[in-house]
Scaffold this motif. Structure first.
Motif, mmCIF file in Angstrom:
data_model
loop_
_atom_site.group_PDB
_atom_site.id
_atom_site.type_symbol
_atom_site.label_atom_id
_atom_site.label_comp_id
_atom_site.label_asym_id
_atom_site.label_seq_id
_atom_site.Cartn_x
_atom_site.Cartn_y
_atom_site.Cartn_z
ATOM 1 N N ALA A 190 -9.308 0.131 -3.628
ATOM 2 C CA ALA A 190 -7.929 0.001 -3.137
ATOM 3 C C ALA A 190 -7.457 1.285 -2.454
ATOM 4 O O ALA A 190 -6.810 1.258 -1.389
ATOM 5 N N GLU B 28 -12.848 -0.358 -8.951
ATOM 6 C CA GLU B 28 -11.811 -1.230 -8.362
ATOM 7 C C GLU B 28 -10.704 -0.405 -7.724
ATOM 8 O O GLU B 28 -10.294 -0.655 -6.580
ATOM 9 N N SER B 29 -10.183 0.569 -8.476
ATOM 10 C CA SER B 29 -9.070 1.349 -7.923
ATOM 11 C C SER B 29 -9.545 2.188 -6.743
ATOM 12 O O SER B 29 -8.811 2.398 -5.776
ATOM 13 N N ASP C 45 -9.245 1.761 0.860
ATOM 14 C CA ASP C 45 -8.686 0.795 1.796
ATOM 15 C C ASP C 45 -7.378 1.332 2.381
ATOM 16 O O ASP C 45 -7.147 1.266 3.609
#
Lengths: 337, 337
Positions: free
Chosen positions: A139, A135-136, A142
């Motif tokens: 991010a 998940e991190s 991105d």
């Protein structure tokens, strides 16, 4: 009782199969052949890189090990010196390393990909990592202007060489579209698990929990059976036709029967993956006692010196404690004489 | 990687199938139709008794429960009041009770079979018991002039009614010969596991170790998956096509998805059977940490009031601890509202 029928062969039946319509759309958006970078040229990464070349992609490899680079070059491949350099040449970069520390280094280290992503728009991350890390990672990539496909793989080295891996993937529609020609070349089965990074890693984690528990249980069952005086071959014959069977029992117990612990997948892989289950349970304050018990057995096997043997060698923990005679000892250089 | 192919249906493929040549020899030695006593007319025993009648055997039933006897009589069966009375009429007695305490009572109690075995020459003992108990049972019946076939069964109530059980059997050649027409009527698969009482129970114990661990692991995996936000149906679809699959995962997780905990096999059966694994490990001073971990989960489920629910209800231990929402809660009267 449910009557479920499953034709089970070594390769599970695909849920979805590339090429799908999205593949063709993707090819339209890449009039030039896609150039793919592969970071990590170990057994899985090398096989994948070679399979992608055979499928007509332009492939550039990268590995910290000079020997690994040379193997790829000898097979006709091209390498660069760092992930950073891959960014100059590659539309898509596939990361096939061992763990999250290595993912960190190749993506965010000094000569990492994000130092100069250049032409690269998508990272396909294939290592089994904690879902919270995936998940991190999504991010952070991105923020660096890169898409992430969270895409743990399974199938082993032989399947990687054939471009027939199984991929548990999640990511945005754009990530899937850009990934399509690459997934087409490397995978037989793509489980599409939603649009958020992390979901691919979550499903892979559940699979690894089960796989690890089933291997440890297979070892415990065979060890107890041998201790009770049951003929191991006969026991294998009965269990594989009974409700106690599992994919792992059927696949790994033959290694025990033959005394062949050549690592197709090593004990230390499950030390790592069951620790990811433990870490995730800790983050969620969620107990996983079966996985914890299996983790202890793999940890004991690794501590006893069997970390680089095939994961079926977890049975040697029971052997050493109980002085069991395992079958096929003549084939196993590590067996007590 | 080994390429193993298994056509798996609800009924595993038979290793050996009755009638075999020994069946015909046996029938020659029984010019009169064999009369069989069935002790225990619960779900498995009743089904077996009816299947044997349909196969042409003369069958007499016996159960401590008047309701169970009446069910058999209503279906056209004949009952006597005690195991002792069965000895007057039956060549073979099949014991289909729940545990070793009940085996003791029906064979060695005041009105037990051995009080007056009369015509009976063979006991076919089908309950899952400790191998050490099966061994001593063989010696004690031998002293009473009776053969024992150590013959744990599996397959469930529906298969018992069809005469299609799976039997893990050991005993002398004479025991197998006398048992042949009875096994022919009750079983689809007979695993013949040697000539000593105890071996059938040992193999069954190993199967129960695996089955119990796999059910608890399936519950843990689904619970962790749900806690992580994975769609349970999608997770089932991926895992049943992946290396994390097991016969039990595939068979039991649908009960969880449907929220249907109608007991096909109850939580308390695995409390019993994994305690037999524990007891056997204690007798042999042999550690079984995976089985111990699964036993704790089934014990917790039983203590929380789910002992008579389907064994898939072991997932409710995780549900209660973590406040999970399980699928199909609308179908489950016990689910928190």
């Amino acid at each position: 009782m449910l009557a479920l029928t499953l034709n089970r062969v070594d390769s599970p039946e695909p849920v979805s199969r590339w090429p799908a319509p999205s593949t063709r759309r993707s090819r339209v958006s890449h009039p030039q052949p896609v150039t793919v970078g592969v970071i990590g040229l170990g057994a899985m990464g090398l096989g994948t890189a070679l399979a992608m070349r055979e499928a007509g992609l332009s492939v550039i490899g990268c590995d910290v090990s000079a020997a690994a680079r040379e193997t790829f070059v000898t097979a006709g491949g091209r390498c660069v010196d760092s992930p950073r350099e891959l960014g100059e040449h590659c539309d898509v970069v596939v990361v096939v390393v061992v763990n999250a520390d290595q993912v960190e280094a190749v993506l965010f280290g000094e000569a990492g990909l994000t130092a100069a992503p250049g032409r690269t728009g998508l990272v396909i991350q294939c290592a089994t990592v904690a879902p919270s890390y995936a998940e991190s990672l999504g991010a952070r990539l991105d923020a660096a202007g890169l898409f992430l496909l969270d895409a743990p793989i399974s199938g082993g080295a032989a399947k990687s060489r054939q471009g027939r891996l199984s991929v548990m993937a999640s990511g945005s529609a754009e990530a899937f579209e850009r990934a399509a020609p690459v997934l087409d070349a490397m995978a037989e089965t793509v489980h599409r698990l939603g649009d958020a990074a992390g979901m691919g890693s979550r499903v892979k984690l559940v699979n690894q929990l089960l796989a690890g528990v089933h291997i440890a249980a297979a070892a415990e069952a065979m060890a107890l059976g041998i201790r009770m005086g049951i003929d191991p071959e006969a026991l294998y014959g009965v269990i594989t036709r009974s409700a106690g069977n599992s994919w792992m029992f059927e696949n790994r117990v033959p290694h025990i029967l033959e005394g062949d612990y050549t690592p197709l997948s090593a004990v230390d892989i499950f030390v790592k993956d069951l620790n990811l289950v433990h870490q995730t349970g800790r983050e969620l304050t969620f107990p996983t006692p079966l996985a914890a018990s299996a983790l202890q057995q793999f940890t004991a096997a690794s501590g006893a010196g069997y970390g680089r043997e095939d994961d079926a060698a977890v049975i040697k923990v029971y052997q050493r404690l109980a002085g069991l005679a395992l079958p096929g000892a003549a084939n196993d250089a590590e067996a007590p004489s």
